[in-house]
Design an enzyme around this catalytic site. Structure first.
Site, PDB file in Angstrom:
ATOM      1  N   GLU A  81       0.816  -1.213   0.000  1.00 33.66           N
ATOM      2  CA  GLU A  81       0.000   0.000   0.000  1.00 33.66           C
ATOM      3  C   GLU A  81       0.849   1.262   0.000  1.00 33.66           C
ATOM      4  OE1 GLU A  81      -3.918  -1.053   2.546  1.00 33.66           O
ATOM      5  OE2 GLU A  81      -2.020  -1.316   3.550  1.00 33.66           O
ATOM      6  N   CYS A 118       3.116   8.551   1.057  1.00 33.45           N
ATOM      7  CA  CYS A 118       3.660   7.679   2.097  1.00 33.45           C
ATOM      8  C   CYS A 118       3.882   6.310   1.448  1.00 33.45           C
ATOM      9  CB  CYS A 118       2.644   7.597   3.237  1.00 33.45           C
ATOM     10  SG  CYS A 118       3.069   6.436   4.519  1.00 33.45           S
ATOM     11  N   CYS A 137       5.889  -6.480   8.339  1.00 27.01           N
ATOM     12  CA  CYS A 137       6.985  -5.930   9.157  1.00 27.01           C
ATOM     13  C   CYS A 137       7.276  -6.879  10.310  1.00 27.01           C
ATOM     14  CB  CYS A 137       6.586  -4.564   9.697  1.00 27.01           C
ATOM     15  SG  CYS A 137       7.916  -3.758  10.627  1.00 27.01           S
ATOM     16  N   CYS A 186       5.292  -3.690  16.451  1.00 26.20           N
ATOM     17  CA  CYS A 186       4.821  -2.705  17.448  1.00 26.20           C
ATOM     18  C   CYS A 186       3.361  -3.043  17.769  1.00 26.20           C
ATOM     19  CB  CYS A 186       4.911  -1.291  16.884  1.00 26.20           C
ATOM     20  SG  CYS A 186       6.585  -0.865  16.368  1.00 26.20           S
ATOM     21  N   CYS A 217       0.237  -1.369  15.866  1.00 24.46           N
ATOM     22  CA  CYS A 217       0.329  -1.202  14.416  1.00 24.46           C
ATOM     23  C   CYS A 217      -0.241  -2.400  13.654  1.00 24.46           C
ATOM     24  CB  CYS A 217       1.789  -0.998  14.032  1.00 24.46           C
ATOM     25  SG  CYS A 217       2.061  -0.988  12.257  1.00 24.46           S
ATOM     26  N   CYS A 267      -1.783   6.568   9.955  1.00 25.28           N
ATOM     27  CA  CYS A 267      -0.621   5.940  10.565  1.00 25.28           C
ATOM     28  C   CYS A 267      -1.005   4.706  11.367  1.00 25.28           C
ATOM     29  CB  CYS A 267       0.062   6.926  11.506  1.00 25.28           C
ATOM     30  SG  CYS A 267       0.911   8.195  10.610  1.00 25.28           S
TER      31      CYS A 267
HETATM   32  S1  SF4 Z   1       5.015   0.869  13.404  1.00 27.07           S
HETATM   33 FE1  SF4 Z   1       4.376  -0.955  12.218  1.00 27.07          FE
HETATM   34  S2  SF4 Z   1       5.464  -0.815  10.269  1.00 27.07           S
HETATM   35 FE2  SF4 Z   1       6.485   0.628  11.695  1.00 27.07          FE
HETATM   36  S3  SF4 Z   1       8.143  -0.576  12.631  1.00 27.07           S
HETATM   37 FE3  SF4 Z   1       6.384  -0.824  13.999  1.00 27.07          FE
HETATM   38  S4  SF4 Z   1       5.345  -2.724  13.288  1.00 27.07           S
HETATM   39 FE4  SF4 Z   1       6.752  -2.042  11.638  1.00 27.07          FE
END
Ligand code: SF4
Length: 368
Positions: free
Chosen positions: A118, A133, A140, A144, A147, A360
């Site tokens: 995306e 963006c 990933c 986090c 996220c 975000c």
């Molecule tokens: S915020 Fe999401 S995309 Fe960014 S490093 Fe953390 S897990 Fe990965």
């Protein structure tokens, strides 16, 4: 200046199996010198490389037939061997605030399957600024806890061409001039370091995006921050701090157990000393987790002496299974006021595209 082609009509693919292609079969992602070498290989005069370079990176053209100053026979030779760019468009969603979220598809190769990624195009009308963006990875590994991308897990790194092509397609599809790029889409850019750095060089030198208009956001990959400082690139580095102490940060960012706050801050200070560039400290605001006045004072003290701005990001909802909430506006403003008393410039990020899950922390290929 950029002059983009008008938006094409999107067509849905009827193919059920993605064809295998070799990554070298695309022109996007090649530097000016690589295009020159290719023209030589194909027995073409050197000026063809400059013509192609303009069509690819400045005019953002996707169709050989529209590259009007190239000879017909040459275009046929090119088209038989090379695609323009690796990405194809799967979906194009528009938010009520004008933000557009694109779902692109990467090509399948012998080594990896096709994946969806995306990119988000934002228009800040007050300043008439357009910013895209872009993603650096599929999924990933950093995980986090706030996220949606982290919940997908890591799937694969994007190639240089796949990174650059997101920007070119955003311009091509919108027909608008996009002069800002932020690496804040899916993935941790510094865990795909070589491809991201090479993509930045092409975006700057070939697509003519000002280097100071390119922002790389990292969750804090400490050794790579030191390495990035040595690249002699005047980009903006954004550091996702999100908490001023190890206990809180480890709770929401598991990566903190590997590179704790003190190590991260040491690397960020070294980066600023080396590059002389101000960094951005990003701070997602989670109700009852990192939004107290004690956190605000700790943050102010931690950032003392660091050349930085602070960007507060009110948490965006990513689904009922995540137990985070956004603090009230009063709490956010009080937090901002407190950090400002430490002499920092603090801003609150404007929300874009929340209704299409483009804000975000929300990117998780929700079209799928
Ligand atoms: S915020 Fe999401 S995309 Fe960014 S490093 Fe953390 S897990 Fe990965």
């Amino acid at each position: 200046m950029t002059s983009c082609a008008p938006p094409p009509v999107l067509e849905s693919s009827t193919a059920t199996v993605d064809p295998i292609v070799k990554p070298a079969q695309f022109l996007v992602g090649k530097t000016a010198d690589e295009l020159k070498a290719l023209m030589k290989e194909l027995g073409q005069p050197a000026f063809r490389a400059e013509q192609l370079h303009q069509w690819l990176y400045v005019k953002c053209e996707r169709d050989y037939d529209k590259m009007t100053n190239l000879a017909k026979g040459f275009k046929e030779v090119l088209a038989a061997q090379y695609g323009v760019g690796p990405l194809s468009v799967v979906a194009d969603q528009q938010s009520a605030d004008g933000t557009r979220k694109f779902l692109f598809k990467t090509p399948a190769t012998e080594k990896k399957p096709s994946q969806n990624i995306e990119s988000v195009l934002m228009h800040f009308r007050d300043r008439d600024v357009r910013s895209v963006c872009i993603s650096s990875q599929v999924g990933c590994a950093v995980d986090c806890s706030f996220c949606a991308t982290g919940k997908m897990g890591f799937k694969q790194n994007l190639t240089v061409a796949e990174i650059v092509d997101q920007y070119l397609l955003a311009q091509h599809l919108s027909g608008e001039e996009v002069r800002n790029i932020v690496f804040m889409g899916q993935g941790e850019p510094l865990l795909n370091y070589d491809n991201v750095v090479q993509a930045i060089r092409i975006l700057n030198q070939s697509a003519e995006v000002g280097i100071r208009h390119i922002t790389v956001s990292t969750s804090g990959i400490v050794p790579k921050i030191y390495q990035l400082a040595e690249e002699n690139m005047q980009i903006v580095l954004a550091v996702s701090l999100h908490a001023p102490d190890d206990e809180t940060r480890s709770r929401i960012m598991p990566i903190n157990t590997k590179w704790p706050v003190a190590d991260l801050m040491e690397a960020v200070h070294a980066y600023v000393a080396k590059t002389k560039r101000r960094v951005t400290i990003e701070y997602v605001m989670l109700k009852g987790v990192n939004d107290s006045q004690a956190h605000a004072h700790d943050l102010g003290r931690l950032l003392k002496g660091l050349k930085c701005n602070v960007n507060l990001i009110p948490y965006n909802p990513i689904g009922d299974e995540y137990d985070f909430e956004r603090p009230s506006n009063e709490v956010i403003v009080r937090f901002l006021d407190t950090v400002m008393t430490y002499g920092k410039k603090v801003t609150v990020r404007l929300e874009r595209g929340v209704d299409i899950a483009a804000a975000c922390g929300q990117l998780a290929n929700q079209y799928q």
